[in-house]
Design a protein around this motif. Structure first.
Motif, PDB file in Angstrom:
ATOM      1  N   VAL A 712     -58.069 -44.396  38.688  1.00 49.60           N
ATOM      2  CA  VAL A 712     -57.882 -43.346  38.286  1.00 49.60           C
ATOM      3  C   VAL A 712     -55.619 -42.942  38.139  1.00 49.60           C
ATOM      4  CG1 VAL A 712     -57.749 -40.394  39.250  1.00 49.60           C
ATOM      5  CG2 VAL A 712     -59.570 -41.898  40.012  1.00 49.60           C
ATOM      6  N   VAL A 713     -55.489 -42.543  37.000  1.00 49.02           N
ATOM      7  CA  VAL A 713     -53.762 -41.956  36.956  1.00 49.02           C
ATOM      8  C   VAL A 713     -53.359 -41.209  37.586  1.00 49.02           C
ATOM      9  CG1 VAL A 713     -52.006 -42.233  35.133  1.00 49.02           C
ATOM     10  CG2 VAL A 713     -54.389 -43.883  34.680  1.00 49.02           C
ATOM     11  N   GLU A 714     -53.483 -41.105  39.063  1.00 47.62           N
ATOM     12  CA  GLU A 714     -52.514 -40.130  39.468  1.00 47.62           C
ATOM     13  C   GLU A 714     -51.480 -39.364  38.736  1.00 47.62           C
ATOM     14  OE1 GLU A 714     -52.846 -40.223  44.118  1.00 47.62           O
ATOM     15  OE2 GLU A 714     -54.733 -40.726  43.381  1.00 47.62           O
ATOM     16  N   HIS A 715     -50.409 -40.094  38.747  1.00 48.51           N
ATOM     17  CA  HIS A 715     -48.997 -39.762  37.885  1.00 48.51           C
ATOM     18  C   HIS A 715     -48.707 -40.800  37.543  1.00 48.51           C
ATOM     19  CE1 HIS A 715     -45.079 -38.883  37.231  1.00 48.51           C
ATOM     20  NE2 HIS A 715     -45.089 -39.975  37.824  1.00 48.51           N
ATOM     21  N   PHE A 716     -48.411 -40.644  36.013  1.00 44.13           N
ATOM     22  CA  PHE A 716     -47.782 -41.470  34.909  1.00 44.13           C
ATOM     23  C   PHE A 716     -46.758 -40.853  34.300  1.00 44.13           C
ATOM     24  CE2 PHE A 716     -46.956 -43.555  31.370  1.00 44.13           C
ATOM     25  CZ  PHE A 716     -47.821 -44.399  30.594  1.00 44.13           C
ATOM     26  N   GLY A 717     -45.758 -42.106  34.573  1.00 44.00           N
ATOM     27  CA  GLY A 717     -43.886 -40.848  34.206  1.00 44.00           C
ATOM     28  C   GLY A 717     -43.100 -42.446  33.701  1.00 44.00           C
ATOM     29  N   ARG A 718     -42.718 -42.045  33.416  1.00 45.90           N
ATOM     30  CA  ARG A 718     -41.393 -43.523  32.663  1.00 45.90           C
ATOM     31  C   ARG A 718     -41.730 -44.349  33.542  1.00 45.90           C
ATOM     32  NH1 ARG A 718     -41.563 -39.259  29.514  1.00 45.90           N
ATOM     33  NH2 ARG A 718     -40.389 -39.023  27.522  1.00 45.90           N
ATOM     34  N   THR A 721     -45.676 -45.226  38.119  1.00 45.48           N
ATOM     35  CA  THR A 721     -47.273 -45.092  38.104  1.00 45.48           C
ATOM     36  C   THR A 721     -47.568 -44.672  39.470  1.00 45.48           C
ATOM     37  OG1 THR A 721     -46.829 -46.114  36.076  1.00 45.48           O
ATOM     38  CG2 THR A 721     -49.425 -45.825  36.501  1.00 45.48           C
ATOM     39  N   LEU A 722     -48.538 -44.144  39.530  1.00 52.26           N
ATOM     40  CA  LEU A 722     -49.291 -44.103  40.554  1.00 52.26           C
ATOM     41  C   LEU A 722     -51.040 -44.037  39.973  1.00 52.26           C
ATOM     42  CD1 LEU A 722     -49.031 -44.318  43.912  1.00 52.26           C
ATOM     43  CD2 LEU A 722     -49.378 -41.710  43.445  1.00 52.26           C
ATOM     44  N   LEU A 723     -51.649 -45.055  40.740  1.00 52.29           N
ATOM     45  CA  LEU A 723     -53.080 -45.135  40.585  1.00 52.29           C
ATOM     46  C   LEU A 723     -54.000 -45.474  41.724  1.00 52.29           C
ATOM     47  CD1 LEU A 723     -52.638 -47.948  38.096  1.00 52.29           C
ATOM     48  CD2 LEU A 723     -52.858 -45.940  37.913  1.00 52.29           C
ATOM     49  N   ALA A 724     -55.224 -44.927  41.702  1.00 50.40           N
ATOM     50  CA  ALA A 724     -55.962 -45.110  42.683  1.00 50.40           C
ATOM     51  C   ALA A 724     -57.201 -45.625  42.129  1.00 50.40           C
ATOM     52  CB  ALA A 724     -56.154 -43.667  42.895  1.00 50.40           C
ATOM     53  N   LEU A 725     -58.014 -46.281  43.119  1.00 49.99           N
ATOM     54  CA  LEU A 725     -60.260 -46.475  42.825  1.00 49.99           C
ATOM     55  C   LEU A 725     -60.631 -46.455  44.960  1.00 49.99           C
ATOM     56  CD1 LEU A 725     -60.481 -50.192  41.828  1.00 49.99           C
ATOM     57  CD2 LEU A 725     -58.314 -49.831  42.681  1.00 49.99           C
ATOM     58  N   LYS A 726     -61.443 -46.557  44.642  1.00 52.32           N
ATOM     59  CA  LYS A 726     -62.239 -47.268  45.359  1.00 52.32           C
ATOM     60  C   LYS A 726     -63.139 -48.074  45.254  1.00 52.32           C
ATOM     61  CE  LYS A 726     -65.783 -45.302  49.020  1.00 52.32           C
ATOM     62  NZ  LYS A 726     -64.772 -45.103  50.126  1.00 52.32           N
ATOM     63  N   ALA A 727     -62.071 -48.800  45.605  1.00 54.45           N
ATOM     64  CA  ALA A 727     -63.040 -50.592  45.033  1.00 54.45           C
ATOM     65  C   ALA A 727     -63.928 -51.092  46.233  1.00 54.45           C
ATOM     66  CB  ALA A 727     -61.719 -51.539  45.072  1.00 54.45           C
ATOM     67  N   PRO A 728     -64.971 -51.339  45.595  1.00 52.99           N
ATOM     68  CA  PRO A 728     -65.846 -52.166  45.879  1.00 52.99           C
ATOM     69  C   PRO A 728     -66.263 -52.951  46.682  1.00 52.99           C
ATOM     70  CG  PRO A 728     -66.764 -52.149  43.695  1.00 52.99           C
ATOM     71  CD  PRO A 728     -65.091 -51.439  43.440  1.00 52.99           C
ATOM     72  N   ARG A 729     -65.043 -54.246  46.114  1.00 55.76           N
ATOM     73  CA  ARG A 729     -65.029 -55.081  46.507  1.00 55.76           C
ATOM     74  C   ARG A 729     -63.487 -56.050  46.723  1.00 55.76           C
ATOM     75  NH1 ARG A 729     -68.064 -54.732  42.718  1.00 55.76           N
ATOM     76  NH2 ARG A 729     -67.348 -55.935  40.491  1.00 55.76           N
ATOM     77  N   PRO A 730     -63.509 -57.369  47.225  1.00 58.62           N
ATOM     78  CA  PRO A 730     -62.087 -57.446  47.308  1.00 58.62           C
ATOM     79  C   PRO A 730     -61.924 -57.684  45.591  1.00 58.62           C
ATOM     80  CG  PRO A 730     -62.367 -58.559  49.002  1.00 58.62           C
ATOM     81  CD  PRO A 730     -63.200 -57.549  48.381  1.00 58.62           C
ATOM     82  N   GLY A 731     -60.562 -57.605  44.038  1.00 57.83           N
ATOM     83  CA  GLY A 731     -60.991 -57.715  43.271  1.00 57.83           C
ATOM     84  C   GLY A 731     -59.758 -57.952  42.917  1.00 57.83           C
ATOM     85  N   ALA A 768     -60.819 -54.613  49.421  1.00 63.05           N
ATOM     86  CA  ALA A 768     -62.373 -52.715  48.908  1.00 63.05           C
ATOM     87  C   ALA A 768     -61.758 -52.129  49.916  1.00 63.05           C
ATOM     88  CB  ALA A 768     -63.295 -54.105  50.089  1.00 63.05           C
ATOM     89  N   GLY A 769     -61.986 -50.653  49.221  1.00 59.15           N
ATOM     90  CA  GLY A 769     -61.929 -49.665  50.457  1.00 59.15           C
ATOM     91  C   GLY A 769     -61.176 -48.936  49.546  1.00 59.15           C
ATOM     92  N   ASP A 770     -60.371 -47.732  49.807  1.00 63.00           N
ATOM     93  CA  ASP A 770     -59.395 -47.354  49.304  1.00 63.00           C
ATOM     94  C   ASP A 770     -58.580 -47.558  48.960  1.00 63.00           C
ATOM     95  OD1 ASP A 770     -61.799 -44.641  49.094  1.00 63.00           O
ATOM     96  OD2 ASP A 770     -60.968 -43.926  51.376  1.00 63.00           O
ATOM     97  N   VAL A 771     -57.747 -47.541  47.522  1.00 63.54           N
ATOM     98  CA  VAL A 771     -56.778 -48.100  47.443  1.00 63.54           C
ATOM     99  C   VAL A 771     -55.919 -47.459  46.315  1.00 63.54           C
ATOM    100  CG1 VAL A 771     -55.201 -49.892  45.381  1.00 63.54           C
ATOM    101  CG2 VAL A 771     -57.776 -50.676  46.707  1.00 63.54           C
ATOM    102  N   GLN A 772     -54.341 -46.938  46.981  1.00 61.65           N
ATOM    103  CA  GLN A 772     -53.464 -46.482  46.516  1.00 61.65           C
ATOM    104  C   GLN A 772     -52.158 -47.331  45.516  1.00 61.65           C
ATOM    105  OE1 GLN A 772     -51.733 -43.107  45.762  1.00 61.65           O
ATOM    106  NE2 GLN A 772     -53.978 -42.325  46.650  1.00 61.65           N
TER     107      GLN A 772
END
Length: 777
Positions: A712-718, A721-731, A768-772
């Motif tokens: 998920v793109v929570e913020h996109f600027g020049r 960039t701030l991204l978020a996801l809930k990773a099901p496993r390390p990756g 894995a888990g919540d990622v910011q």
């Protein structure tokens, strides 16, 4: 240290405010003659108005103000009549201005441009000129077509007024100084460059000289500060091929005048110290701009170094000096669609024109009457000779200017703009000498004959080039007749003045008649139809296909195998594009582009594709929309054979959509190898969520599964960039953006490494888990 150096003071008082106001008004009135349609009828000198990079044929609805392009075609005229390198403005500078304007509105610094070349530095690419103070103010005020036209006229006015003031401070009479100002303002150096970033630098030449002169007259702290600010502002106009010869002449002029002073050695050293202090302060003022550029150049991609390495070795053939006479007679390729002298374009480099009147007036210079004028004539004459020898490739000067950074300067044609400045100075001195009665009748006749011989030489060149058999021979002959008329009028007036001067009947008003002849020549050279102020970058003026791209592309990139949707336009309309006309792009992105899209010539830019890259490359670069011309049959067949669907069709272009991996996605599947293997594998594989790396992460590869979460793109600027996801496993989080030095990543608030992924792009390892995930430049 700050005492006045009286021997360097003008022999007459400096210009009064009343004089400067009167000269300002007269200079603006002069501009109304060649540019009357711009001043009085709403036409435009903005290059994108005259040839839009969005819709060059103006097939869209541009409103009732649009001038039919057939007006130019019927007259065998280019839409960008008399502009040097209009593409540089329309494809680099103007999109950069729109990019900057939007950044100011949103409170973002314009460090990084995510819209071109899979992302590249914005400010450090120099052609953007973000921080040249007058330009920055114009952009901040709105960057509209009206403001751009006012800005262009401001540059004209600034150059003319500064030329006048500089000449007056050398004791040259008001009328002769005004003549010199009119010459520089309407010469090719200004008129062929003023609609682009070249014009900003060109307009600053007399300003730099005026500040230098002002300091040398009385090196007080206020004047040192003024020189530092003026030099620094000029440096921010940001075009080194013009800045270096300009500052080189200013430094040479300053040192010449210091050495020529009649004061003792100690006084010379104090004056040199003040001059050096001003220069040092100016360097400090622009360090914020040039240090990032120097850092970027230290990491210069090989293609840039290879491209610029031989620029300084180019030289001018002797015949190329004839291009100083006129913009049409020896090389009409900046005026005519089908130039009668087109053959010369392929054989010789050309220079910005000066004009017949300035060249003939400069020949009158002789030996000026006062010491200060003699010094000005001497330093200008020496600089003119040295520049001519350099451009003509005369040794050893030619080799000396191929050392270090000088070897990367494209002296021809960009250094040639200095000739217009030299001509303005020498012509003013020559006209002053004429008014003093120090030009003999024989001298006036000789100058008139030289004018006839020069135009006779042009006629012989035309004959040799087959102009008389050309379809537009009559058009060229008309230009020649106009040049001959100007030369005859000027020569006749010179002779008349020398005759009448002997009888003491010549007022200084005669100089204004000479200025009028120059104005006539300028009208011949510059008058042309202009397009209306269309403001092509405004949202309501964008063509329908651009609006479609804005709606449909999202974070996906577009790719155009041909010159449809021109490179860097994405910066202005905020559509992501793999192509780029930035000077500095990621070396790896450039290599992918050059190898797999087969550009039609080797370039530092990412443009001109002849082939469609493999699907693996398109997928890694997040290409979702592909724009092609309707007539590109082979390319269209290739896209259809790959199963891509046509989603948009208009008269001249089609847009295809291809399924692509997202710009940002999660993957736990990777493969590690060296850079060359990754490069080759990327071009041979089908689209895949498996990420190709060059270093091993801390987790073992695990196949991806259907239903893996989106990033998920929570913020996109020049620059952030701030991204978020809930990773099901390390990756890994894959980022389809160029891997460039200067980017930093923070994972849940802690710094983390950015890995090279898919050869030219990025990835960040996540648990894995919540990622910011925050990325900042």
């Amino acid at each position: 240290m700050f005492e006045a150096f009286q021997e360097n003071q003008p022999s007459v008082p400096p210009p009064t405010w009343r004089e400067l106001v009167a000269v300002s008004v007269l200079l603006l009135l002069l501009l109304c003659v060649p540019y009357g349609n711009v001043v009085f009828f709403g036409k435009s000198l903005v290059i994108s108005d005259n040839r839009s990079p969005l819709e060059p044929s103006y097939l869209g609805d541009y409103g009732p103000e649009l001038v039919n392009p057939e007006v130019w075609r019927r007259q065998n005229l280019l839409a960008t009549t008399n502009f040097h390198d209009p593409g540089a403005a329309a494809h680099q500078w103007e999109p950069g201005g729109e990019f900057l304007h939007k950044a100011i509105e949103r409170g973002e610094w314009p460090w990084w441009d995510p819209y071109v070349g899979a992302g590249t530095p914005a400010m450090a690419n120099m052609t953007q000129t973000f921080f040249f103070p007058p330009y920055l103010l114009m952009v901040a005020l709105g960057n509209t077509s009206l403001l751009k036209n006012l800005y262009i006229f401001f540059l004209f006015w600034m150059a003319g007024l500064a030329t006048h003031a500089f000449l007056r401070r050398h004791g040259i009479r008001c009328q002769a100084s005004f003549f010199g100002a009119a010459i520089y303002m309407l010469s090719g150096a200004m008129t062929q460059h003023v609609g682009s970033f070249f014009g900003q630098t060109t307009a600053c030449l007399p300003v730099v000289l005026l500040l230098t002169r002002w300091l040398l007259e009385a090196p007080r702290p206020s004047r040192i500060a003024a020189l530092a600010v003026g030099y620094g502002a000029t440096a921010l106009s940001s075009f080194p091929p013009m800045l270096l010869p300009m500052f080189g002449f200013a430094a040479g002029y300053g040192l010449w005048m210091i050495l020529a002073t009649r004061r003792g050695t100690r006084a010379r050293l104090r004056l040199a110290g003040a001059f050096g202090l001003g220069i040092a302060l100016s360097l400090g003022l622009v360090a914020f701009y040039y240090l990032p550029i120097a850092d970027l150049m230290a990491d210069t991609p090989p293609q840039v170094e290879a491209r610029y390495r031989t620029f300084g070795a180019a030289s001018l053939q002797l015949i190329g000096l004839f291009t100083l006479l006129s913009p049409t007679l020896v090389d009409g390729t900046k005026i005519f669609i089908d130039s009668p002298m087109q053959g010369l374009m392929y054989r010789y480099e050309v220079l910005p024109f000066i004009g017949i009147v300035p060249i003939l007036a400069a020949l009158l210079v002789g030996i000026p009457a006062t010491r200060l004028k003699r010094q000005l004539a001497a330093v200008t004459g020496c600089a003119t000779l040295l520049l001519a020898l350099k451009l003509l490739g005369v040794e050893p000067l030619h080799s000396l200017t191929q050392i270090g950074p000088l070897a990367q300067i494209r002296w021809v044609p960009y250094g040639g703009f200095m000739f217009s400045g030299f001509a303005a100075i020498l012509a003013a001195l020559g006209i002053e000498r004429l008014a003093d009665g120090r030009v003999s009748r024989a001298g006036a006749v000789l100058v008139a004959l030289i004018g006839g011989c020069l135009l006779g030489g042009v006629y012989l060149l035309g004959q040799a080039d087959g102009v008389l058999a050309h379809e537009h021979a009559e058009q060229w002959l008309t230009e020649l007749r106009q040049g001959l008329l100007v030369a005859v009028l000027f020569g006749a007036l010179l002779i008349a003045i020398t005759v009448l001067r002997a009888k003491r009947h010549v007022p200084m008003l005669s100089i204004l008649f000479l200025t009028g002849i120059w104005l006539l020549e300028s009208w011949f050279n510059l008058a042309a139809p202009r397009q209306a102020r269309l403001d092509v970058w405004q949202p309501e003026m964008l063509p329908e296909y651009v609006q479609y791209l804005q709606r449909e592309a999202g974070y996906g990139r577009v790719f155009g195998p041909e010159f449809v949707f021109r490179p860097n336009v994405g910066s202005a309309v905020e559509v992501f594009d793999l192509r780029s006309m930035m000077a500095f792009n990621s070396h790896r992105t450039h290599r992918l582009f050059e190898h797999y899209s087969q550009p039609w010539k080797q370039e530092i830019f990412l443009v001109g594709s002849l082939a469609m890259p493999p699907e693996g490359v398109l997928d890694a670069a997040n290409i979702e929309l592909i724009i092609v011309r309707r007539g590109a049959g082979q390319m269209i067949h290739e896209l259809k054979s790959r199963g891509h669907r046509r989603k948009y069709q208009k008269t001249r272009l089609w847009i295809f959509r291809r399924p692509s991996s997202p710009r940002y996605y999660f993957s736990s599947d990777y493969w590690v190898s060296d850079a060359e293997t990754v490069f080759e594998t990327l071009g041979s594989r089908q689209p895949s969520s498996q990420i190709l790396l060059e270093q091993t992460p801390t987790f073992q590869p695990v196949p991806n599964v259907e239903g893996d979460p989106e990033v998920v793109v929570e913020h996109f600027g020049r620059n952030r960039t701030l991204l978020a996801l809930k990773a099901p496993r390390p990756g890994l989080v894959y980022l389809s953006e160029s891997h460039f030095r200067g980017w930093q990543a923070a994972l849940n608030g802690e710094p983390t490494d950015i890995l090279r992924a898919n050869y030219a792009f990025r990835a960040v390892e996540v648990p894995a888990g919540d990622v910011q995930l925050e990325l900042s430049y």
